[in-house]
Each structure stands twice: as C-alpha cells, then as structure tokens.
Design a protein around this motif. Structure first.
Motif, mmCIF file in Angstrom:
data_model
loop_
_atom_site.group_PDB
_atom_site.id
_atom_site.type_symbol
_atom_site.label_atom_id
_atom_site.label_comp_id
_atom_site.label_asym_id
_atom_site.label_seq_id
_atom_site.Cartn_x
_atom_site.Cartn_y
_atom_site.Cartn_z
ATOM 1 N N UNK A 1 7.040 0.678 -5.792
ATOM 2 C CA UNK A 1 5.670 0.622 -5.257
ATOM 3 C C UNK A 1 5.648 -0.086 -3.903
ATOM 4 N N UNK A 2 6.422 -1.158 -3.790
ATOM 5 C CA UNK A 2 6.480 -1.892 -2.523
ATOM 6 C C UNK A 2 7.106 -1.027 -1.431
ATOM 7 N N UNK A 3 8.157 -0.295 -1.778
ATOM 8 C CA UNK A 3 8.810 0.590 -0.803
ATOM 9 C C UNK A 3 7.837 1.673 -0.337
ATOM 10 N N UNK A 4 7.144 2.303 -1.293
ATOM 11 C CA UNK A 4 6.156 3.330 -0.940
ATOM 12 C C UNK A 4 5.111 2.760 0.022
ATOM 13 N N UNK A 5 4.587 1.580 -0.317
ATOM 14 C CA UNK A 5 3.506 0.992 0.480
ATOM 15 C C UNK A 5 3.962 0.680 1.895
ATOM 16 N N UNK A 6 5.146 0.106 2.035
ATOM 17 C CA UNK A 6 5.646 -0.255 3.361
ATOM 18 C C UNK A 6 5.918 0.985 4.195
ATOM 19 N N UNK A 7 6.581 1.978 3.625
ATOM 20 C CA UNK A 7 6.892 3.194 4.381
ATOM 21 C C UNK A 7 5.619 3.941 4.781
ATOM 22 N N UNK A 8 4.646 3.977 3.872
ATOM 23 C CA UNK A 8 3.385 4.645 4.185
ATOM 24 C C UNK A 8 2.656 3.921 5.315
ATOM 25 N N UNK B 1 -7.039 -8.337 3.035
ATOM 26 C CA UNK B 1 -5.786 -8.277 3.775
ATOM 27 C C UNK B 1 -4.607 -8.026 2.836
ATOM 28 N N UNK B 2 -4.584 -8.736 1.726
ATOM 29 C CA UNK B 2 -3.482 -8.579 0.773
ATOM 30 C C UNK B 2 -3.451 -7.168 0.197
ATOM 31 N N UNK B 3 -4.622 -6.657 -0.177
ATOM 32 C CA UNK B 3 -4.663 -5.325 -0.779
ATOM 33 C C UNK B 3 -4.303 -4.232 0.220
ATOM 34 N N UNK B 4 -4.621 -4.458 1.509
ATOM 35 C CA UNK B 4 -4.280 -3.469 2.536
ATOM 36 C C UNK B 4 -2.805 -3.530 2.911
ATOM 37 N N UNK B 5 -2.234 -4.734 2.886
ATOM 38 C CA UNK B 5 -0.832 -4.911 3.246
ATOM 39 C C UNK B 5 0.100 -4.528 2.111
ATOM 40 N N UNK B 6 -0.253 -4.969 0.911
ATOM 41 C CA UNK B 6 0.584 -4.726 -0.257
ATOM 42 C C UNK B 6 -0.303 -4.091 -1.317
ATOM 43 N N UNK B 7 -0.061 -2.828 -1.610
ATOM 44 C CA UNK B 7 -0.968 -2.032 -2.435
ATOM 45 C C UNK B 7 -1.379 -2.707 -3.735
ATOM 46 N N UNK B 8 -0.433 -3.362 -4.404
ATOM 47 C CA UNK B 8 -0.772 -4.000 -5.682
ATOM 48 C C UNK B 8 -0.663 -5.505 -5.519
ATOM 49 N N UNK B 9 -1.792 -6.177 -5.326
ATOM 50 C CA UNK B 9 -1.784 -7.604 -5.028
ATOM 51 C C UNK B 9 -1.407 -8.460 -6.234
ATOM 52 N N UNK B 10 -1.262 -7.854 -7.396
ATOM 53 C CA UNK B 10 -0.850 -8.628 -8.564
ATOM 54 C C UNK B 10 0.547 -9.203 -8.383
ATOM 55 N N UNK B 11 1.356 -8.570 -7.538
ATOM 56 C CA UNK B 11 2.743 -8.985 -7.373
ATOM 57 C C UNK B 11 2.955 -9.799 -6.096
ATOM 58 N N UNK B 12 1.865 -10.226 -5.439
ATOM 59 C CA UNK B 12 1.968 -10.960 -4.183
ATOM 60 C C UNK B 12 1.357 -12.344 -4.345
ATOM 61 N N UNK B 13 2.074 -13.361 -3.910
ATOM 62 C CA UNK B 13 1.523 -14.706 -3.956
ATOM 63 C C UNK B 13 0.627 -14.915 -2.744
#
Length: 229
Positions: free
Chosen positions: A110-117, A177-189
């Motif tokens: 999911x992180x790879x998809x989000x960053x590449x997109x 910002x978190x949701x736009x940068x990293x699609x699933x904010x549950x995994x971001x501190x």
C-alpha cells in the motif's frame, strides 16, 4: 512497469518481497555487491528504492545519503530495530517512508502504491509553476527559486509544500496532510509528519522562506503569503 531496487541482504526476505511485488507487475532488482550499491543504482535507474538499515559494508543511512546526492528517487526504509531515532534519521536524510519489521506485506505494498501514484502522477497536471512569497515553485522539477537562490526538494517535501501553498493563508490540518501523503494513516505516526515538515522548513530557510510555513498548535500548518507579524 515500475522498477524497484530492493537493497536487502536477507535472501529469504528479498525473495518473498520480490515475489509479492511481481504479482503487481513491478520489476524488482537486488544488489549483487553491497560495496558497489551506487554503481548498481546508476545502472538500474529505479523508480523507487527500498533500503534495509542493517547491511554489509555500509548501513542503509550511508547509501541513502549517496543516493540523495544524485537523485530524488522515492526511498522507503526497512528496519528491524525498534528505535524512534532510526525513523527520524531516515526522514532527515530524505526518505519518503519508513516500515518497521516485521511488517504485513499489504502495508508495504500500500505504501509503495501510494508513493508511486503521488510521485509519478501528480506532475501530469497542466500547471507546473506556482508563485509564492516572491518565489517560483516548479512542481515538475521540484525546485523552489527566488532572488536568494534555488533549492531542490525531495518528492515528499514538494508535495507537502504544494498542499500548503494551494491553500495558502488557510490552515491545513495534520490529519489531512497525513491522509494525502500516506493513503492509510493508521500505519503512520504523528511524528513522521512533524519530521517531514521540519525538514521542508529547514530547506526553505536556505532561501529565507522557512518562516512562511507556520505551525498552528493542535490544528496543523499554514503557508502564509505575507511576512508573519
């Protein structure tokens, strides 16, 4: 097809990640000589790099510094060490994300998809240039320039700046910002965003623009157009 360079010396983990990513049509490359990582990086020209921190010869931080000296390619760190300082260090060196081992493969993918997109799609917008506080932001080249000079930002840095400048003089919430940068904010501190914004502000200070990114405690951040009072 996107090319991913996976700098990982654990053969079992490397093969498992490669197999998982191949199902998503990613071309995954490894390192044959861990003393010549930059040579292989230059040869492969990957669209994204995944680096383990603990490696033979030199650690992942060393290779991140080397890569950032030549390229703004997206970088994801992997680490089995449970030290918050590792995450802080990786973000300060210009990494785009950090994944703690052991991890769920769906999270990594999911992180790879989000960053590449984010990195390879948002630059297709018609308008690449933006004027802000007397500076020109080139979203295509990731460059901010004014009469004091120019700086080149990482993909995460320019994306944060874009989100703030597009809503200048208005508070952009941390959650947004978190949701736009990293699609699933549950995994971001929450600290990950703080580190990224602080790094952006530090870069902007090189051309005397750092003060135009203000922190609104308990709310978020704001890109002001005028000099703060």
């Amino acid at each position: 097809m996107f090319k991913i360079l996976l700098i990982e010396d654990d053969t079992t983990l490397f093969n498992e990640i490669k197999e998982r990513l191949s199902h998503w049509s990613y071309n995954v490359y490894g390192i044959s000589d861990f003393s010549r990582v930059m040579n292989e990086f230059t040869s492969i020209k990957p669209d994204l790099v995944i680096i383990d921190i603990q490696l033979p010869k030199f650690d992942g931080f060393h290779w991140c510094r080397s890569i950032r000296g030549h390229s703004n390619v997206p970088i994801i760190f992997l680490s089995s060490r449970d030290h918050p300082s590792d995450m802080v260090m990786s973000m300060q060196l210009g990494a785009d994300d950090f994944v703690q081992k052991p991890f769920h493969f769906d999270v990594l993918i999911a992180k790879i998809h989000a960053i590449l997109r984010r990195v390879y799609n948002y630059n297709t917008e018609a308008v690449h240039l933006k004027t802000w506080c007397g500076a020109t932001i080139d979203y295509e080249k990731n460059i901010v320039a004014n009469e004091r000079g120019s700086i080149e930002l990482t993909k995460n840095e320019v994306f944060i700046l874009k989100l703030l400048v597009e809503q200048k003089n208005r508070i952009v919430s941390r959650d947004d910002l978190i949701s736009r940068l990293w699609d699933d904010k549950r995994f971001i501190s929450d600290n990950t965003l703080t580190v990224n914004v602080n790094r952006l502000r530090k870069r902007l200070e090189e051309i005397e623009l750092g003060r135009f990114i203000e922190t609104k405690v308990g709310q978020g951040y704001i890109a002001v157009e005028e000099v703060p009072v």
